[in-house]
Enzyme design. Structure first.
Site, PDB file in Angstrom:
ATOM      1  N   HIS A 137      16.848   6.227  64.536  1.00 40.58           N
ATOM      2  CA  HIS A 137      16.127   4.923  64.785  1.00 40.58           C
ATOM      3  C   HIS A 137      17.197   3.996  65.111  1.00 40.58           C
ATOM      4  O   HIS A 137      17.478   2.864  64.536  1.00 40.58           O
ATOM      5  CB  HIS A 137      15.492   4.277  63.445  1.00 40.58           C
ATOM      6  CG  HIS A 137      14.343   5.175  63.226  1.00 40.58           C
ATOM      7  ND1 HIS A 137      13.369   5.772  64.149  1.00 40.58           N
ATOM      8  CD2 HIS A 137      13.642   5.273  62.144  1.00 40.58           C
ATOM      9  CE1 HIS A 137      12.437   6.199  63.625  1.00 40.58           C
ATOM     10  NE2 HIS A 137      12.737   6.076  62.305  1.00 40.58           N
ATOM     11  N   HIS A 211       7.403   0.297  64.002  1.00 41.71           N
ATOM     12  CA  HIS A 211       7.326   1.104  62.865  1.00 41.71           C
ATOM     13  C   HIS A 211       6.598   0.666  61.622  1.00 41.71           C
ATOM     14  O   HIS A 211       6.592   0.432  60.472  1.00 41.71           O
ATOM     15  CB  HIS A 211       8.755   1.309  62.274  1.00 41.71           C
ATOM     16  CG  HIS A 211       9.007   2.774  61.552  1.00 41.71           C
ATOM     17  ND1 HIS A 211       8.306   3.115  60.321  1.00 41.71           N
ATOM     18  CD2 HIS A 211       9.899   3.883  61.867  1.00 41.71           C
ATOM     19  CE1 HIS A 211       8.820   4.348  60.001  1.00 41.71           C
ATOM     20  NE2 HIS A 211       9.565   4.844  60.829  1.00 41.71           N
ATOM     21  N   GLU A 349       4.115   6.023  65.801  1.00 44.57           N
ATOM     22  CA  GLU A 349       4.945   5.222  66.581  1.00 44.57           C
ATOM     23  C   GLU A 349       4.787   5.804  67.985  1.00 44.57           C
ATOM     24  O   GLU A 349       5.308   7.146  68.068  1.00 44.57           O
ATOM     25  CB  GLU A 349       6.453   5.751  65.870  1.00 44.57           C
ATOM     26  CG  GLU A 349       6.538   5.103  64.609  1.00 44.57           C
ATOM     27  CD  GLU A 349       7.464   6.076  63.950  1.00 44.57           C
ATOM     28  OE1 GLU A 349       8.543   5.951  64.204  1.00 44.57           O
ATOM     29  OE2 GLU A 349       7.226   6.765  62.726  1.00 44.57           O
TER      30      GLU A 349
END
Ligand code: GLA
Length: 383
Positions: A137, A211, A349
């Site tokens: 991420h 997210h 996602e």
């Protein structure tokens, strides 16, 4: 000038909060009011974090300038009762100290890049490594931990926010200055639309996503194993023990990963399947049948049978990371003052596939100077 503008916004914010409390702020569907801004908290370095509140078509959204975080998303059940269906915290300190990306914008790269390394145009890059030996991420301080510039808008019957962040050349190891613009729009129908855009001044890789941790029965209300889910994908990307894709596009048929027909999230989640062991549940990327599309196309439906609340997702993206909240372990207290435990929410996602920079057969995540990265995901709600 700046001061007086802020004063006006603060006054509007106060009025908005009062109206919402009195239950008179339901959107008519004929276009919303301009989003209102209030102070949410202050970071250790003195930076102020604001919270923006917007409402349209029956959907209520609260967004932080920190990480573009959806701090609250309220929708009605079949009897009109509102609940916040997105996990989050009540204060900025908790977001900074221990958020597992609750509600956040993810960048520059959603999900993992193996060993935080990739080679582009013959140059090798080493990224910030923050998940074992891998980069997750965007690295140790990704877009979820940055303060974005936010402006509210109304446009026709839409209301929304435009969020900007400039990621410097070399930040977290990524090449090029990346200028990211994310637009959150609430439509007159109560849809929450996300438009992502980015440009760069050097070749780089980009994979932006959101997210949000969904629990359509309400955050803090228990597990999502009874939620019903369908995903329009005949294949997924199996992973190794570090959750890095092997490169295979495996068939979901005959596996716990088959959501082509609606089934309960928990139905097969305890099968003794090696892939579920690696993820401690589901933490995988689905290869959407439709592939990359110019317009958002419907790819997944999530429904909570108890409340009737239903989420439909449409996207231009080729992949969907479905994460079943496996690492929630009862150590966090959420915005509604309940402890979050494993399976108390799930993430959907929309994205390009994990580790694409090291997987030549996956759709490319390379962005070059002169090009504009653009993707769109739309969340539609009903009950
Ligand atoms: C993504 C990852 C998971 C986990 C969560 C946040 O979904 O794939 O492995 O990191 O984010 O905890």
């Amino acid at each position: 000038m700046e001061t007086s503008r802020r004063t006006v916004i603060a006054a509007a914010a106060a009025a908005g909060v009062a109206a919402a409390t009195a239950g008179t702020a339901h959107a008519s569907g004929a276009g919303g009011r301009k989003p209102v801004k209030e102070l949410f908290g202050t970071l250790a370095d003195g930076t102020k974090v604001h919270r923006w509140s917007l409402e349209n078509g029956g959907t209520r959204l609260k967004v932080l300038s920190y990480g573009g975080v959806v701090q609250s998303l309220e929708i009605p059940d079949r009897r009109g009762r509102y609940r916040n269906v997105s996990l989050g915290f009540a204060n900025i300190e908790d977001y900074v100290a221990s958020s597992p990306y609750f509600g956040a914008l993810i960048g520059r790269y959603g999900n993992r890049i193996a060993k935080g390394r990739f080679t582009l145009d013959g140059t090798a890059y080493q990224l910030s490594v923050n998940d074992g030996e891998n980069s997750l991420h965007g690295g140790a301080k990704g877009f979820d931990k940055r303060v974005w510039d936010v402006e509210g808008f109304t446009s026709g019957s839409d209301v929304g926010l435009v969020l900007h962040y400039v990621s410097g050349d070399g930040e977290m190891g990524y090449p090029g200055t990346l200028r990211a613009t994310v637009t959150y729009t609430l439509t007159r129908d109560g849809d929450w639309r996300i438009d992502y855009a980015a440009t760069t001044d050097k070749a780089t890789v980009v994979n932006l996503t959101s997210h949000v941790y969904w629990n359509l029965a309400g955050e803090g209300s228990g597990s999502i194993y009874d939620h019903e889910l369908s995903i329009a994908a005949a294949r997924y990307t199996p992973v190794d023990s570090g959750l890095i894709p092997t490169g295979e596009l495996a068939k979901v048929a005959g596996t716990p990963f088959d959501f082509r027909r609606t089934k309960a999230v928990g139905e097969d989640i305890r099968e003794a399947d090696q892939q579920l062991l690696y993820g401690q549940g589901i933490d995988h990327n689905w290869v959407l049948d439709k592939g990359i599309t110019a317009r958002p196309e419907h790819i997944a439906t999530l429904r909570d049978p108890s409340s009737g609340r239903t989420l439909k997702i449409a996207t231009t993206e080729p992949g969907l990371q479905f994460y079943s909240g496996n690492f929630l372990d009862g150590t966090l207290v959420g915005s509604g003052d309940h402890i979050y435990r494993q399976g108390d929410a799930l993430c959907l996602e929309t994205q390009h596939f994990p580790d694409s920079p090291n997987q030549p057969s996956f759709p490319s995540t390379v962005l070059r100077p002169g090009e504009t990265y653009r993707t769109t995901t739309v969340h539609s709600f009903s009950a």
